[in-house]
Scaffold this active site. Structure first.
Site, PDB file in Angstrom:
ATOM      1  N   GLN A 174       8.066   1.566  -0.088  1.00 46.19           N
ATOM      2  CA  GLN A 174       7.845   1.816   1.343  1.00 46.19           C
ATOM      3  C   GLN A 174       9.118   2.269   2.059  1.00 46.19           C
ATOM      4  OE1 GLN A 174       5.024   1.896   2.958  1.00 46.19           O
ATOM      5  NE2 GLN A 174       3.623   0.787   1.607  1.00 46.19           N
ATOM      6  N   ASN A 187       5.715  -3.943   3.155  1.00 41.52           N
ATOM      7  CA  ASN A 187       4.593  -3.046   3.441  1.00 41.52           C
ATOM      8  C   ASN A 187       3.651  -3.554   4.527  1.00 41.52           C
ATOM      9  OD1 ASN A 187       4.402  -4.765   1.015  1.00 41.52           O
ATOM     10  ND2 ASN A 187       2.238  -4.266   1.086  1.00 41.52           N
ATOM     11  N   CYS A 240      -4.267  -3.392  -0.649  1.00 40.17           N
ATOM     12  CA  CYS A 240      -4.482  -3.921  -1.994  1.00 40.17           C
ATOM     13  C   CYS A 240      -5.197  -5.268  -1.979  1.00 40.17           C
ATOM     14  CB  CYS A 240      -3.142  -4.088  -2.717  1.00 40.17           C
ATOM     15  SG  CYS A 240      -2.242  -2.564  -2.854  1.00 40.17           S
TER      16      CYS A 240
HETATM   17  N1  PLP Z   1       5.270  -1.676  -3.685  1.00 41.48           N
HETATM   18  C1  PLP Z   1       4.964  -1.589  -2.388  1.00 41.48           C
HETATM   19  C2  PLP Z   1       5.908  -2.181  -1.388  1.00 41.48           C
HETATM   20  C3  PLP Z   1       3.788  -0.972  -1.964  1.00 41.48           C
HETATM   21  O1  PLP Z   1       3.496  -0.904  -0.667  1.00 41.48           O
HETATM   22  C4  PLP Z   1       2.919  -0.421  -2.953  1.00 41.48           C
HETATM   23  C5  PLP Z   1       1.635   0.192  -2.560  1.00 41.48           C
HETATM   24  O2  PLP Z   1       1.042  -0.154  -1.556  1.00 41.48           O
HETATM   25  C6  PLP Z   1       3.292  -0.520  -4.291  1.00 41.48           C
HETATM   26  C7  PLP Z   1       4.465  -1.151  -4.631  1.00 41.48           C
HETATM   27  C8  PLP Z   1       2.440   0.044  -5.379  1.00 41.48           C
HETATM   28  O3  PLP Z   1       2.581   1.445  -5.441  1.00 41.48           O
HETATM   29  P1  PLP Z   1       1.461   2.320  -6.178  1.00 41.48           P
HETATM   30  O4  PLP Z   1       0.281   2.357  -5.263  1.00 41.48           O
HETATM   31  O5  PLP Z   1       2.083   3.660  -6.369  1.00 41.48           O
HETATM   32  O6  PLP Z   1       1.165   1.646  -7.458  1.00 41.48           O
END
Ligand code: PLP
Length: 380
Positions: free
Chosen positions: A182, A152, A326
């Site tokens: 992603q 990501n 995040c």
């Molecule tokens: N995995 C990846 C690679 C992500 O980029 C994200 C969110 O940014 C997530 C998991 C988490 O997804 P969610 O926001 O639906 O919990």
């Protein structure tokens, strides 16, 4: 007029009008409980099962093997914890990468406190991790390999198909989980053809609403450990009254992405190439990582802290991110893993594209970054 230039599609995507309408329709007209037997409830059930069909078809799996969750994070946590439980009589070793999303990394750390051993594969300078690294890390008691499809922050596409093949070749019984949050509908993604056991998806990265995800569970995991006991929804594996409007929105977003799919991917790749070309003309700007996914670009403005860039551009309606959204200001574990010089690492920004991104968006970004550099220089 204040115009939004949204270039943060890896954080989340804008929701198309058709998706809003599908959700509104589900909320206004089909708000019965899908478990209720009367027609008003069955309308809700049709939305859930119709949506499951659309998403499963796009993923190339049987609709019975796709389970709705509340988000990509939930899918990751469920997949990893239950896979480890599944292999508990064989061992407790997990292989993952040091650059997974925190949903995966934090779950692995949690499992370490419960006695699991975790190998975190380090990426090379371009952000890539190889199948060979997985081969070298495999042990007799490895029960799970968890590797994302697209990173990501760097946009690197990881060799998930190759890892699946490798696990078969060496006769490993380890399960393979892939966080495709992603990657789904951005790069080739074929859990069934590749032989992936578990795959996580999320609705809001492709034009769907927030608060809906899905987990693909391979047919070989018939007795997979449930996430939520309760009323027995999702074949008894993930109880809780189904989020009909969210599912309607997720499915509509998938349908929209599939219309002229190749054209959309080509457009994102062109926008990314154009953006990189323009930004590299700014003083000192460098590309970060070797990501080939069409929608994610990482660059650095060495000497310009990324937090300041994001705030400055944000005040002008240009939305980009300093690594993963995040992280909330903490330095990114992905950028740290790339081993960049300090000044370069501190200046990393992520620009991410959608099928709706325009040349004007990129020009606005370029101008704003040019001014950001000029203003900072004139202040020195
Ligand atoms: N995995 C990846 C690679 C992500 O980029 C994200 C969110 O940014 C997530 C998991 C988490 O997804 P969610 O926001 O639906 O919990």
């Amino acid at each position: 007029m204040f115009f939004l230039h949204y270039l943060d599609n890896a954080a989340t995507t804008l929701v198309p009008e058709e998706v809003v309408q599908a959700m509104e329709e589900a909320l206004r007209r089909h708000s019965g409980n899908p478990s209720s037997q009367y027609p008003f409830g069955q309308d809700g059930k049709d939305i859930v099962e119709g949506g499951r069909m659309v998403i499963a078809k796009a993923l190339g799996c049987d609709k019975e093997r796709l389970f709705f969750t509340s988000c990509g994070t939930e899918s990751d946590v469920w997949a990893i914890r239950s896979a480890v439980w599944h292999g508990r009589h064989k061992g407790n070793h997990i292989i993952t990468t040091a650059v997974e999303h925190s949903a995966v990394l934090e779950t692995c750390k949690w499992l370490e406190t419960e006695g699991c051993r975790v190998t975190y594969l380090q990426p090379d300078k371009t952000g890539m991790v190889s199948a060979q690294q997985v081969r070298e890390a495999l042990q007799e008691d490895t029960v799970l390999v968890s590797m994302m499809l697209v990173n990501n922050e760097t946009g690197c596409v990881f060799p998930v198909a190759e890892v699946a093949r490798l696990l078969r070749e060496v006769g490993s019984t380890a399960l393979l989980h892939c966080d495709a949050v992603q990657g789904f509908l951005k790069v080739p993604c074929d859990p069934v053809g590749w032989g992936v056991d578990l795959m996580s998806l999320s609705g809001h990265k492709l034009g769907g609403p927030k608060g809906i995800g899905a987990l693909y569970i391979s047919p070989k995991l018939r007795n997979f450990r449930p996430l939520l006991p309760g009323g027995g929804q999702e074949q008894g594996l993930r109880s809780g009254t189904e989020a009909t409007a969210q599912i309607a929105g997720f499915a509509k977003a998938v349908e929209l992405r599939l219309e002229n799919y190749d054209e959309k991917i080509r457009h994102m790749a062109e926008m990314k190439a154009l953006c990189l070309e323009k930004l590299l003309t700014l003083p000192d700007v460098v590309a970060v990582g070797g990501g080939t996914a069409p929608h994610i670009l990482a660059v650095s403005l060495p000497g310009y802290p990324s937090g300041n860039i994001v705030t400055d551009l944000g005040s002008q309606g240009i939305c980009i991110s300093a690594g993963s959204a995040c992280h909330k200001g903490k330095s990114s574990h992905v950028v740290s893993a790339l081993g960049l010089p300090k000044r370069t690492a501190a200046g990393v920004i992520r620009i991410s594209f959608s099928p709706e991104t325009t040349v004007e968006d990129i020009e606005a970004l370029y101008e704003a970054l040019r001014k950001h550099q000029a203003n900072r220089c004139s202040m020195l």
